[in-house]
Motif scaffolding. Structure first.
Motif, short mmCIF file in Angstrom:
data_model
loop_
_atom_site.label_atom_id
_atom_site.label_comp_id
_atom_site.label_asym_id
_atom_site.label_seq_id
_atom_site.Cartn_x
_atom_site.Cartn_y
_atom_site.Cartn_z
N ALA A 53 51.00 34.18 34.97
CA ALA A 53 51.70 32.93 35.30
C ALA A 53 53.11 32.93 34.74
N ALA A 54 53.27 33.44 33.52
CA ALA A 54 54.59 33.45 32.90
C ALA A 54 55.54 34.41 33.62
N SER A 55 55.01 35.44 34.28
CA SER A 55 55.87 36.41 34.97
C SER A 55 56.47 35.83 36.25
N GLY A 56 55.89 34.76 36.77
CA GLY A 56 56.39 34.17 38.01
C GLY A 56 55.60 34.54 39.24
N ALA A 57 54.50 35.30 39.08
CA ALA A 57 53.67 35.66 40.23
C ALA A 57 52.92 34.43 40.73
N GLY B 143 40.15 43.34 35.85
CA GLY B 143 40.71 43.32 37.19
C GLY B 143 42.13 42.76 37.21
N LEU B 144 42.38 41.71 36.43
CA LEU B 144 43.72 41.12 36.38
C LEU B 144 44.70 42.04 35.67
N ALA B 145 44.25 42.75 34.65
CA ALA B 145 45.13 43.68 33.96
C ALA B 145 45.59 44.79 34.91
N HIS B 146 44.67 45.28 35.74
CA HIS B 146 45.06 46.31 36.72
C HIS B 146 46.02 45.73 37.75
N ALA B 147 45.77 44.50 38.18
CA ALA B 147 46.67 43.86 39.15
C ALA B 147 48.07 43.71 38.55
N ARG B 148 48.15 43.36 37.27
CA ARG B 148 49.47 43.17 36.64
C ARG B 148 50.25 44.47 36.61
N ALA C 229 44.01 25.31 33.43
CA ALA C 229 44.87 24.94 32.31
C ALA C 229 45.77 26.09 31.90
N ALA C 230 45.30 27.35 32.11
CA ALA C 230 46.11 28.52 31.73
C ALA C 230 47.16 28.87 32.77
N GLY C 231 47.10 28.25 33.97
CA GLY C 231 48.15 28.49 34.96
C GLY C 231 47.69 29.06 36.27
N MET C 232 46.38 29.17 36.51
CA MET C 232 45.89 29.70 37.79
C MET C 232 45.07 28.63 38.50
N GLY D 135 40.24 36.95 26.48
CA GLY D 135 40.97 38.01 27.18
C GLY D 135 41.35 37.60 28.58
N LEU D 136 40.45 36.92 29.28
CA LEU D 136 40.74 36.46 30.64
C LEU D 136 41.87 35.44 30.64
N LEU D 137 41.82 34.47 29.72
CA LEU D 137 42.86 33.45 29.67
C LEU D 137 44.21 34.06 29.32
N GLY D 138 44.20 35.09 28.46
CA GLY D 138 45.45 35.75 28.11
C GLY D 138 46.08 36.44 29.31
N GLU D 139 45.27 37.11 30.14
CA GLU D 139 45.81 37.77 31.33
C GLU D 139 46.36 36.75 32.32
#
Length: 598
Positions: free
Chosen positions: A542-546, A503-508, A572-575, A533-537
């Motif tokens: 987070a790194a993109s600035g969204a 779901g996050l990959a599609h959102a990205r 911890a991963a940014g969300m 995979g979830l933590l990577g997405e």
């Protein structure tokens, strides 16, 4: 433990009771005490009942206090919502009934006393809710409880008769006449007597004048007194053959919904079949319409709707047509049940349900929009500006130019608009993008409904473009249905596994301007795929600035049911992860669009 606060799953309540055994053995300490206190105070009704019972099992609370609170639940069950909460709280509490009765027999004494001392009509009004709560016990456990209660009561005959001596004499005469008539009937293998002499004397006159048999129990008639033991037979669904004739109608009507129950003792040979389940000796109702009519005659229209809604939640599709779209109380629970049943219906049956579903969706959306509108103030209306191009804001222009006036020859005063104020054009070309990524796996029914309703409200903000992605193991983009929540909800199929990373990959892939994009994930975070995979997405977004937010729950109260360990890794991963109600989510969205915080 905090992740169980919003659960309505009896298995979670049973797990909480099982935890009490381990906590007692391993002395888990203050953290367990605090977590259980939070559950008892703020969790869903089911988990509140279970947490209160566990606190007694762990000697954190006195047993008498639990019984007093349970008795208070019964006293306060005067509305549809409170009766539903009573059923859930009792279900959670009685999940621990076995250990409680063994370790703290006094814990349930106030509850038992309150059932026995309610006024008859108050008891009947609460009977379906009480029966639903005690249905958490297995049939054998209910048999044991009934034995304990009747032994305590002595199953005594209630000798307190509120009748005059003259009326008692008439009843005695009618009894005598009835006995004589029975003795006169032919027995198998014998011939009928040729004649029976009619009674003579004063008894004959009294027998003729005896009042007719009392009408069966019904709300519109004066209900006869119910013995305490008979009350327990009714709400436990046991020993129906020992009930008075009028009370059996209540037992029969409720057996159609609850049957014999599940677990130990469910296959006893003395149980017949009612409504497709083990229940009682009486035949089941031929049609849902006849059952509905009997419920209304016994309990009244309001309780009838509650029982039929409970039957719909239990999977009875035939009762849906008996629910009055204009009279039914809109609730997410009922809407969730109707939608889950409607998924497997042919279009001909679904067409008859559409008025009911439409009203439920419209009423809930209207109620939600009323609460969300203040949180979105200033986002959906044009803002004032000195730049020409939009419409003239007449009220602001007058206020800004009150110092610039001119008096005409006829004496009238006019305002000279030296500093006109305009309104910015409200455009559907949105400046911000909101992507709702909604988990539609099997445990997320209520959150899916609230997500769809919230998306419809947020979709009305001109400066916000709202996308709706539904995912289980696959992702479906339902953005084109956002403006019509009914169409969206009929399209969603709840069930299956959980793959949040997909779901996050599609959102990205939908993001064009990360700094003006909000990605909100609504899930219990029980990721079925590898967690890496979830933590990577999440890290990539987070790194993109969204702007990211994980919603551990999206229901009216924001009570969560989610995996706390996975949520901590996502933070911890940014969300950030929070348990948010629709109103809290709307406030978060409004704050981001106003630039008040990141």
């Amino acid at each position: 433990l905090p992740g169980l606060a919003g659960s309505e799953d009896p298995a979670d309540a049973a797990a909480l009771v099982a935890l009490a055994d381990r906590a007692a053995a391993h002395h888990l300490g203050l953290r367990t005490d605090d977590a259980l206190a939070d559950l008892a105070a703020t969790a869903s009704p089911l988990m509140q009942g279970a947490a209160l019972a566990v606190r007694v099992l762990l000697d954190l609370d006195p047993a008498a206090e639990l019984g007093g609170r349970a008795a208070g639940w019964i006293d306060g069950a005067g509305t549809a919502d409170s009766r539903r909460a009573l059923t859930r709280r009792l279900g959670g509490l009685l999940t621990a009934a076995g250990p409680l009765l063994q370790s703290s027999p006094a814990a349930l004494t106030p509850l038992l006393d309150r059932v026995e001392h309610l006024a008859d009509q108050d008891f009947l009004d609460r009977l379906p809710a009480l029966r639903g709560g005690f249905d958490a016990l297995s049939p054998a456990a209910r048999d044991r409880l009934l034995h304990t209660v009747t032994e305590r009561l002595g199953d005594r005959i209630d000798l307190a008769l509120d009748a005059s001596p003259a009326l008692l004499a008439l009843w005695a005469a009618a009894d005598a006449a009835g006995l004589a008539a029975l003795e006169a009937l032919p027995r198998p293998g014998t011939q009928a007597p040729t004649a029976v002499p009619a009674p003579e004397g004063p008894e004959a006159a009294q027998a003729v004048e005896a009042p007719p048999e009392r009408a069966p129990l019904a709300p519109e008639a004066d209900s006869p007194r119910l013995a305490p033991a008979d009350r327990w037979r009714l709400l436990l669904g046991r020993e129906r053959d020992r009930l008075p004739a009028g009370a059996r109608r209540y037992a029969h009507a409720l057996d159609e919904l609850y049957g014999a129950g599940r677990g130990e003792g469910a296959s006893d040979l003395d149980l017949g079949r009612v409504g497709g389940q083990g229940g009682g000796q009486d035949a089941s109702f031929p049609t849902a319409r006849e059952w509905s009519q009997e419920l209304e005659a016994l309990f009244g229209a309001d309780v009838r709707e509650e029982v039929l809604a409970g039957a719909a939640e239990a999977g009875r599709t035939d009762v849906l047509t008996q629910l009055d779209p204009q009279a039914v109380r809109p609730s997410v629970e009922l809407l969730s049940s109707v939608l889950s049943l409607a998924g497997g219906m042919p279009e001909a049956q679904l067409a008859r349900l559409r008025p009911l579903v439409r009203r439920l969706v419209d009423e809930l959306a209207k109620e939600l929009a009323t609460r969300l509108r203040p949180a979105l103030s200033g986002l959906s209306t044009p803002r004032p500006t000195r730049r020409p191009g939009g419409k003239l804001d007449l009220a602001r222009t007058l206020r800004a130019n009150l110092a610039h006036t001119r008096r005409r020859p006829d004496g009238t005063v006019v305002v000279v608009p030296e500093r006109p104020v305009f309104s910015t054009r409200a455009s559907r070309e949105a400046d911000w993008r909101l992507i709702l990524v909604v988990d539609v796996s099997g445990s997320m029914e209520a959150s899916v409904i609230w997500s769809a309703l919230t998306a419809a409200v947020l979709g009305g903000v001109p400066t916000l473009s709202t996308h709706f992605l539904a995912f289980s193991t696959q992702v479906v983009d339902l953005t084109d249905r956002v403006e019509d929540p009914l169409s969206l909800l009929l399209e969603v199929r709840v069930g299956g596994g959980t793959h949040i990373a997909a779901g996050l990959a599609h959102a990205r892939s939908l993001i064009t301007v990360p700094s003006r994009t909000l990605v909100v994930v609504v899930s219990d975070f029980e990721e079925g795929a590898p967690i890496g995979g979830l933590l990577g997405e999440v890290r990539a977004l987070a790194a993109s600035g969204a702007h990211l937010l994980g919603c551990a729950a999206l229901d009216d109260e924001g009570t969560p049911r989610y995996s706390v360990p996975v949520a901590r890794q996502l933070v911890a991963a940014g969300m950030p992860v929070a348990a948010l109600s629709p109103l809290a989510l709307a406030r978060w969205v409004g704050d981001r669009l106003r630039g008040e915080s990141r």
